[in-house]
Motif scaffolding. Structure first.
Motif, PDB file in Angstrom:
ATOM      1  N   ARG A 180      18.568  34.794  50.542  1.00 52.72           N
ATOM      2  CA  ARG A 180      17.891  35.712  49.624  1.00 52.72           C
ATOM      3  C   ARG A 180      16.635  35.034  49.095  1.00 52.72           C
ATOM      4  N   SER A 219      31.017  28.543  41.729  1.00 55.86           N
ATOM      5  CA  SER A 219      30.025  29.614  41.613  1.00 55.86           C
ATOM      6  C   SER A 219      28.616  29.041  41.680  1.00 55.86           C
ATOM      7  N   LEU A 248      22.104  36.667  39.144  1.00 56.74           N
ATOM      8  CA  LEU A 248      22.922  36.856  40.344  1.00 56.74           C
ATOM      9  C   LEU A 248      24.014  35.785  40.326  1.00 56.74           C
ATOM     10  N   VAL A 253      27.135  34.237  42.543  1.00 61.97           N
ATOM     11  CA  VAL A 253      27.910  34.169  43.787  1.00 61.97           C
ATOM     12  C   VAL A 253      29.132  33.298  43.494  1.00 61.97           C
ATOM     13  N   ASP A 269      31.963  29.098  52.045  1.00 57.89           N
ATOM     14  CA  ASP A 269      30.946  30.089  51.706  1.00 57.89           C
ATOM     15  C   ASP A 269      31.231  31.319  52.567  1.00 57.89           C
ATOM     16  N   THR A 314      33.771  35.121  49.400  1.00 55.05           N
ATOM     17  CA  THR A 314      32.665  35.036  48.460  1.00 55.05           C
ATOM     18  C   THR A 314      32.387  36.411  47.841  1.00 55.05           C
ATOM     19  N   THR A 315      32.219  36.453  46.529  1.00 50.30           N
ATOM     20  CA  THR A 315      31.827  37.712  45.898  1.00 50.30           C
ATOM     21  C   THR A 315      30.464  37.540  45.252  1.00 50.30           C
ATOM     22  N   VAL A 316      29.680  38.595  45.312  1.00 53.14           N
ATOM     23  CA  VAL A 316      28.324  38.556  44.775  1.00 53.14           C
ATOM     24  C   VAL A 316      28.179  39.661  43.738  1.00 53.14           C
ATOM     25  N   ARG A 317      27.762  39.284  42.545  1.00 49.23           N
ATOM     26  CA  ARG A 317      27.508  40.292  41.507  1.00 49.23           C
ATOM     27  C   ARG A 317      26.170  40.004  40.847  1.00 49.23           C
TER      28      ARG A 317
END
Ligand code: AMP
Ligand code: MG
Length: 355
Positions: A228, A270, A310, A312, A319, A323-326
């Motif tokens: 990103r 994280s 952000l 992660v 990885d 993995t959760t991304v918010r």
């Protein structure tokens, strides 16, 4: 099994000059135990060098003021006087402590620069590979508390009300130093500039012909390249995480970021990235959000002016799939293109070894 990891967190910054126009100059120096990088666009090489000298000298001066490793830093001398009367301090130390205390109030103490007694035990744990004993953690915690850090803006004094208190501004100092370095560069008339103090990046006006500086967001796994990219100008971004400094004991991975409620290094892996108007804010918030976690952390970021975040998180060590991304609602709009094949990309280190 015990392992200490000093791997670097990698990020990516690329910026391309658009044909004719000012030249690009890049400078790097190590301060505060991390590599600081400065990129400027201007027409005058001598001016660029002068700006770099001024910027790095300013960071070196702040290191001498804010270090919790150098025994004679102003911060250390202030800690030595804990339990005594108010102490007059420099503008920089006062400002860093004022911003830190403000963040403590906003985060209910998740961010706390009086955490040093506990952080010291975890530094030893990283060296020895053994958990700090609970009674030592409790004793250290008894000397922690942001409410006991009393600031008097009129007199510009600081009082640590309890003997044995000690300060650690490692969660905010690099962002403050990056802000100060960019201010030096601007003072000399250069506006198109970027300062990256490890994982704390502060951007001025964009490179010629561009909308912003392309800054890669360090992924959870430091071996990977960023996926990103932000397009950043006149704003700052910081990433906090355990990729660079942690200790693994009996299969549990403890971060160098400590939860002041428990005294324990964070165990949920994280990587927290915060965009903010300035580096002091982004640096402090990235550390704070790491402690608060996604629910409370993102709610705080949504409330803050000019802030996007952000987070992660990974359940395990990898990885991969877990993995959760918010992110905050406006984060997606800040993302830009990655560096193109023709662009002179440079890879700065985000994070880095501790001194
Ligand atoms: P950063 O890399 O900006 O997230 O800062 C991490 C550093 O902040 C640690 O190495 C400690 O020096 C310090 N720190 C650890 N836990 C906290 C906390 N809860 N509040 C403020 N600073 C902390
Ligand atoms: Mg920080």
């Amino acid at each position: 099994m015990a392992a200490v990891c000093l791997a670097a967190l990698w990020g990516w910054a690329a910026d391309a000059p658009a044909g004719e126009g000012p030249d690009r100059f890049e400078f790097r120096e190590t301060h505060m135990g991390s590599e600081f990088k400065l990129v400027v666009y201007c027409n005058d090489e001598a001016l660029a060098s002068r700006a770099a000298r001024a910027a790095f000298d300013r960071v070196a001066g702040l290191d001498a003021t804010l270090s919790d490793y150098k025994v004679d830093s102003e911060l250390m001398r202030l800690s030595d006087r804990a339990g005594g009367p108010p102490v007059a301090v420099s503008d920089d130390l006062f400002e860093v402590l004022r911003r830190s205390r403000e963040l403590s109030e906003r985060t209910g103490g998740a961010f706390d620069v009086t955490i040093n007694p506990v952080v010291k035990l975890w530094r030893r744990a990283r060296r020895d590979g053994t958990l700090p004993p609970r009674d030592r953690l409790d004793e250290a915690l008894s000397r922690v508390g942001w409410e006991k850090l009393v600031l008097d803006p009129g007199a510009r004094t600081v009082r640590l009300t309890l003997e044995g208190m000690r300060l650690d501004v490692g969660g905010i100092a690099k962002g403050y130093a990056s802000d100060a370095a960019l201010a030096e560069v601007r003072r000399l008339g250069i506006t198109r500039a970027l300062v990256a103090g490890a994982g704390d990046v502060v951007a001025g006006d964009p490179p010629p012909g561009r909308d912003g500086w392309t800054v890669g967001i360090a992924p959870l796994d430091p071996a990977r390249r960023p996926g990103r990219f932000l397009s950043l100008s006149n704003a700052a971004v910081s990433t906090s995480g355990d990729a660079e400094r942690y200790v693994e004991i009996d299969g549990v991975r403890y971060s160098h970021i400590v939860d002041p409620r428990s005294g324990l290094g964070l165990t949920g892996r994280s990587s927290v990235t915060v965009v903010a108007p300035d580096g002091t804010t982004s640096d402090g918030l990235a550390t704070a959000l790491s402690v608060l976690g996604p629910d409370r952390g993102l709610a705080l970021a949504e409330e803050a002016e000019g802030v996007e975040a952000l987070i992660v998180s990974a359940a395990g060590d990898g990885d991969g799939d877990r993995t959760t991304v918010r992110a905050t609602g406006g984060f997606g709009a800040m993302l830009g293109e990655g560096p193109g094949a023709s662009e002179p990309g440079t890879v700065p280190t985000l994070g880095g070894p501790e001194p």
